[in-house]
Design an enzyme around this catalytic site. Structure first.
Site, mmCIF file in Angstrom:
data_model
loop_
_atom_site.group_PDB
_atom_site.id
_atom_site.type_symbol
_atom_site.label_atom_id
_atom_site.label_comp_id
_atom_site.label_asym_id
_atom_site.label_seq_id
_atom_site.Cartn_x
_atom_site.Cartn_y
_atom_site.Cartn_z
ATOM 1 N N LYS A 27 0.858 -1.178 0.000
ATOM 2 C CA LYS A 27 0.000 0.000 0.000
ATOM 3 C C LYS A 27 0.902 1.238 0.000
ATOM 4 C CE LYS A 27 -3.681 -0.057 2.478
ATOM 5 N NZ LYS A 27 -4.620 -0.031 3.639
ATOM 6 N N ARG A 90 -12.661 9.771 -18.090
ATOM 7 C CA ARG A 90 -11.583 8.980 -17.484
ATOM 8 C C ARG A 90 -10.821 9.778 -16.424
ATOM 9 N NH1 ARG A 90 -6.702 8.881 -21.974
ATOM 10 N NH2 ARG A 90 -6.877 11.066 -22.611
ATOM 11 N N ASP A 255 1.741 19.854 -25.297
ATOM 12 C CA ASP A 255 0.554 20.705 -25.366
ATOM 13 C C ASP A 255 0.919 22.177 -25.181
ATOM 14 O OD1 ASP A 255 -1.102 18.435 -25.650
ATOM 15 O OD2 ASP A 255 -1.114 18.151 -23.480
#
Length: 327
Positions: A27, A90, A255
Site C-alpha cells: 500500500k 476517465r 501541449d
C-alpha cells in the site's frame, strides 16, 4: 485577435501525487495530491488562457466524473463548453517517486462514444464560430480512425484553420486527407509517418518536408525533447537545439508547445523578422560643393527568433536556445 477553439475528444481528470518508492503489492501512501483538467486540447486551452489568447475549450464529458471535470475548469476560470456523452470521463494518475525521481503515468483508455454522439460532435464543428481549431489528444473508443479527418473537413468548410497534435492511425488518416494548417508530431510519430527510422537530422528534415510537399499540412513543427525542435514550411526550415536540463515532468510539454505556436497564428517562418537597419549616421556638410557623402551602412540580419517558436520551447520547459538553420 483571432478566435481560437480547442476540441478534446478524450479528456481526463488528471490526478497527481508523490510517494517515496513505487513497490508492487504494498500500500503506497501518497502526498501532495492534486486534481486538474487534462487531455490534449484542454491542456492547450489552459496555456492559451495564461498567454492571454482568447480561447473556448470544447470537450466530451459524461457519466459520474463528467461534472467533476466541468467543476475543475470552472474553478480555474476557463471558458469551456461540454459536449455531453453517456460514458464516464476517465481519470488519469501521475505519481512521482521520490527515491529515484522517476515519474509513473497511468492513463485509462477512456469512455465508449456512440455513433450518435460522434454525429453531435461533427454538428458542433459545422456550426463553430472560430478562426483556429486545435485538435489535440487521442480518440476515445467508438470513434473511427478517420474521425479527425472528418472534423478537419467540417472545419475547412467554415474556413477554420486546424492545428493537429495526435498520434497513430488517427494521425495517419488525417494527414492522408490533408488540409491541416499546422501539425506537431514528435520524433516517434514522425518516424511512423515516414515509415522508417529517422537516424539523422537530414532524415528528420526530409520527413517533415515530405508532409508539406505532399500537401498534407502547411506547417510541420517537430518536437524532439532535449534535442530541441524543427519547424518546416514551404521553402523554409529552422532547427532550434535545446540546452540540456533536468526536467521536472513531461506532462503537458507538447501541449504547451502547441499552445505557444497557436497563440500567434501566422506563416511562422515566412514572416521572420528581416534585417534591422542601423540608425542613420549624421554627415557633416563638406565644404566642396561637388562632394557626396557615402550612404550609411546597414547591419546584417538581426537573427531574432520567431516569437511563437521561442515561446513554444519555453513553455515546453526547454531553455531558449540559439537558432541553427538547416536547409
Amino acid at each position: 485577435m483571432p478566435r481560437i477553439a480547442t476540441l478534446t475528444l478524450n479528456p481526463a481528470i488528471d490526478a497527481s501525487g508523490e510517494t517515496e518508492a513505487v513497490i508492487h503489492t504494498a500500500k503506497l501512501r501518497t502526498t501532495s495530491l492534486r486534481h486538474a483538467p487534462g487531455g490534449g486540447g484542454l491542456n492547450v486551452a489552459q496555456v492559451l488562457t495564461r498567454l492571454g489568447a482568447g480561447c473556448e475549450a470544447l470537450y466530451l464529458a459524461g457519466g459520474i466524473t463528467g461534472p467533476v471535470l466541468q467543476g475543475l475548469l470552472d474553478r480555474a476560470g476557463h471558458q469551456h463548453r461540454a459536449l455531453d456523452i453517456a460514458g464516464d470521463t476517465r481519470i488519469s494518475l501521475n505519481i512521482t517517486e521520490h527515491s529515484t525521481g522517476h515519474e509513473y503515468r497511468f492513463v485509462p483508455e477512456g469512455p465508449l462514444v456512440s455513433a450518435a454522439e460522434a454525429e453531435d460532435v461533427l454538428a458542433e464543428v459545422a456550426a463553430l464560430e472560430a478562426d483556429w481549431l486545435v485538435l489535440s489528444g487521442s480518440l476515445p473508443r467508438g470513434l473511427p480512425d478517420d474521425f479527425y479527418a472528418a472534423i478537419i473537413k467540417a472545419a475547412r468548410a467554415r474556413q477554420i484553420a486546424v492545428v493537429l497534435d495526435t498520434s497513430g492511425p488517427p494521425l495517419m488518416a488525417a494527414l492522408a486527407a490533408g488540409g491541416i494548417r499546422l501539425v506537431k508530431p514528435n520524433l516517434a510519430e514522425l518516424a511512423q509517418v515516414a515509415g522508417h527510422p529517422l537516424e539523422t537530422d537530414a532524415d528528420i528534415l526530409a520527413a517533415a518536408r515530405a508532409i508539406v510537399d505532399k500537401g498534407c499540412a502547411q506547417s510541420v513543427a517537430v518536437s524532439m525533447g532535449d534535442a530541441g525542435a524543427l519547424l518546416v514550411e514551404a521553402g523554409h526550415s529552422l532547427r532550434l537545439p535545446a540546452i540540456p536540463v533536468s526536467p521536472k515532468s513531461a506532462v503537458g510539454a507538447g501541449d504547451s508547445f502547441v499552445a505557444a505556436m497557436t497563440s500567434r497564428p501566422r506563416p511562422w517562418l515566412a514572416q521572420r523578422p528581416g534585417p534591422a537597419p542601423r540608425p542613420r549616421r549624421r554627415h557633416r556638410r563638406h565644404p566642396h560643393p561637388g562632394h557626396r557623402p557615402l550612404p550609411p551602412r546597414r547591419c546584417r540580419a538581426s537573427g531574432r527568433h520567431p516569437r511563437p517558436l521561442r515561446a513554444a520551447l519555453r513553455l515546453a520547459k526547454m531553455p531558449l536556445p540559439m537558432f541553427a538553420a538547416i536547409t
